[in-house]
Write an enzyme that holds these catalytic residues in place. Structure first.
Site, mmCIF file in Angstrom:
data_model
loop_
_atom_site.group_PDB
_atom_site.id
_atom_site.type_symbol
_atom_site.label_atom_id
_atom_site.label_comp_id
_atom_site.label_asym_id
_atom_site.label_seq_id
_atom_site.Cartn_x
_atom_site.Cartn_y
_atom_site.Cartn_z
ATOM 1 N N GLY A 225 0.832 -1.204 0.000
ATOM 2 C CA GLY A 225 0.000 0.000 0.000
ATOM 3 C C GLY A 225 0.858 1.241 0.000
ATOM 4 N N GLU A 247 5.596 -3.343 0.951
ATOM 5 C CA GLU A 247 5.707 -3.008 -0.476
ATOM 6 C C GLU A 247 4.954 -1.707 -0.664
ATOM 7 O OE1 GLU A 247 7.507 -4.591 -2.557
ATOM 8 O OE2 GLU A 247 7.939 -6.377 -1.373
ATOM 9 N N CYS A 281 1.858 0.614 -9.026
ATOM 10 C CA CYS A 281 3.052 1.130 -8.347
ATOM 11 C C CYS A 281 4.262 1.115 -9.269
ATOM 12 C CB CYS A 281 3.321 0.312 -7.102
ATOM 13 S SG CYS A 281 3.466 -1.451 -7.469
ATOM 14 N N GLU A 378 4.532 10.640 -5.293
ATOM 15 C CA GLU A 378 3.707 9.705 -6.056
ATOM 16 C C GLU A 378 2.319 10.311 -6.285
ATOM 17 O OE1 GLU A 378 2.105 6.123 -4.108
ATOM 18 O OE2 GLU A 378 2.903 4.971 -5.783
#
Ligand code: NAD
Length: 475
Positions: A225, A247, A281, A378
């Site tokens: 996440g 991750e 991602c 991001e």
């Protein structure tokens, strides 16, 4: 209206507090299901079920656990179309992606780790001090917490190695996209999967995720996440010295050199920036292009990205669906507004979508440097930036600017340069002249703000086991 329940001890269960929360279909933003809105009490019941189931599950032979995972994989395969439709509806992702990539990958995850259960071995050391052999034993009840962007794909990526290694699982899927995990719980019950081995608890991070991380009987937490939530989980798990795998987010660079075959690879390059509306991602959201081809690349790439078909995710021809939620739509549009304030020049998109709802058309921006928030943070939407570089050193400096370190892509025909760069890029995964090509045996994960630890293949089997060395005096 669908009711999505927990699956605890092989049974569908409503939240003990009686609460439900709305689940929306991104394509039309309407509520189409209600979800058990669990809390600590449901976590407790699930952990107890997992703890009860553990002695029997962990005593099975690897080949017996493998057979269960194979059965689950085959059952999922026989319902591939229903799961693909559900995934597309729940997350707004194009049906093509769900049908051709994501559900097949969920099946492959279960099969891959079924094989791992029969293949895992352990080390022996001798010739120095006695005879040593290592036992790799399952941990007990473990937790998996997964995100909304690749719902069943990442859910199975975690539960499969955990189960294969002999652990029982309490899994928390994202409350934003809970449908396919719930369907998998039902499928597991249907094929007679041993009760309590795989438990699914729904709800929000603070009310279900945190009690799960904090539960003393949960021996490890595998999380995928956002970086912020990963940091929170690390802080909660730290005092108990609990095993965690994180991750997290990415802000991945795509380096395009003048000598590369980029003209013939435009489809892959565009896909690597915009697949699943940039909600992967591993998407390359920072395009770094050698100056000699910059203008030509900019025109060709913009034209190809402009041709992406944005629309109804249920339509076979659609390339990009809507974003997953109102909250995520608002976050991405705020990032687009920020890029404008930072002085970005918009080559593509940037206006509100005529489709309304949670749609965002592809955005391509130039004129922003490596220190801009747009290039550092991001966004997780269909937003990419272009920067030019003059030589390898500058390309590397731009690629390594920032705090993330998940993936990096290099496009060049010069193999010397490719390998040199691959060794120096700050990234857990480097793709050369490709993107998202995955061998499930390879280590997967990031560095810096992109996470801690590695998943995939034996890395995952090691994470979900405890190594115990046994030393025997010899001679
Ligand atoms: P998120 O962090 O908001 O949520 C992920 C999961 O954590 C959800 O199930 C959520 O309910 C739960 N959660 C939220 N708060 C929690 C808390 N305090 N304690 C415990 N659990 C909590 O992430 P998201 O928005 O669902 O997913 C998008 C993010 O995931 C992006 O940052 C993306 O880069 C990242 N991601 C990383 C990878 C990878 O492999 N590195 C893969 C996919 C997505």
């Amino acid at each position: 209206m669908l009711s999505l329940t927990h699956w605890i001890d092989g049974q569908p269960q409503a939240a003990r507090n009686g609460g439900w929360r709305a689940v929306h279909a991104p394509a039309d933003t309407r509520e189409y299901a209600r979800l058990a809105d669990g809390d600590e009490a449901d976590v407790e019941a699930a952990v107890q079920a997992a703890t009860r189931a553990w002695p029997a599950w962990s005593s099975l032979r690897g080949s017996e656990r493998a057979a269960w995972l194979e059965r689950l994989a085959s059952a999922l395969e026989s319902r591939l179309e229903a799961f693909a439709q559900a995934e597309s509806r729940d997350g707004g992702k194009p049906i093509r992606l769900a049908r051709q990539i994501e559900i097949p990958r969920a099946i492959a995850n279960l099969r891959f780790f079924a094989h791992a259960a029969t293949q895992i071995g352990s080390e022996a050391h001798h010739g120095e001090a006695g005879l040593n052999y290592t036992l790799r034993q399952p941990l007990g009840a473990v937790a998996t917490i997964s995100p909304w962007n690749l719902p069943l794909y990442l859910f199975t990526w975690k539960i499969a190695p955990a189960l294969a290694a002999g652990n029982t699982v309490v899994a928390k899927p994202s409350e934003v996209t809970p449908l396919t995990a719930t369907m998998l719980g039902e499928l597991a019950a249907e094929i007679g999967f041993p009760a309590g081995v795989l438990n699914i608890v729904h709800g929000t991070g603070p009310r279900v995720g945190e009690p799960l991380v904090l539960h003393p009987r949960i021996k490890a937490v595998s999380f995928t996440g956002s970086t912020g939530v990963g940091q929170r989980i690390a802080a909660l798990a730290g005092p108990q010295l609990k095993k965690i795998s994180l991750e997290l987010g990415g802000k991945n660079p795509t380096l395009v050199f003048a000598d590369s075959d980029w003209r013939n690879q435009l489809d892959t390059l565009v896909r690597s920036a915009f697949q699943n509306s940039g909600q992967i991602c591993l998407c390359g959201s920072r395009l770094l292009v050698e100056r000699a081809i910059y203008d030509e690349f900019r025109e060709a790439f913009s034209a190809r990205a402009a041709a992406l078909r944005v629309g109804d995710p249920a339509d076979e021809a659609t390339d990009l669906g809507p974003l997953v939620s109102q909250a995520h739509h608002d976050k991405v549009t705020a990032c687009i507004a920020r890029a404008r304030i930072e002085g970005g020049r918009f080559l593509l998109g940037g206006e509100a979508s005529a489709r309304g709802g949670w749609f965002v058309e592809p955005v391509l921006i130039e004129g922003l440097g490596p220190d801009s928030a747009s290039n550092r943070e991001e966004i997780f939407g269909p937003v990419a930036t272009l920067q030019a570089f003059d030589d390898d050193a500058q390309a590397l400096a731009l690629a390594n600017a920032g705090d993330y370190g998940l993936a990096a892509m290099i496009w060049t025909r010069d193999l010397d340069r490719a390998h040199r760069m691959a060794a120096r890029l700050r990234a857990g995964i480097v793709w050369i002249n490709t993107w998202l090509m995955r061998d499930l045996r390879t280590p997967f994960g990031g560095m810096g703000r992109s996470g801690l630890g590695r998943e995939g293949g034996m890395e995952a089997m090691r994470f979900f086991t405890e190594a115990r060395n046994v030393c025997i005096a010899t001679g």
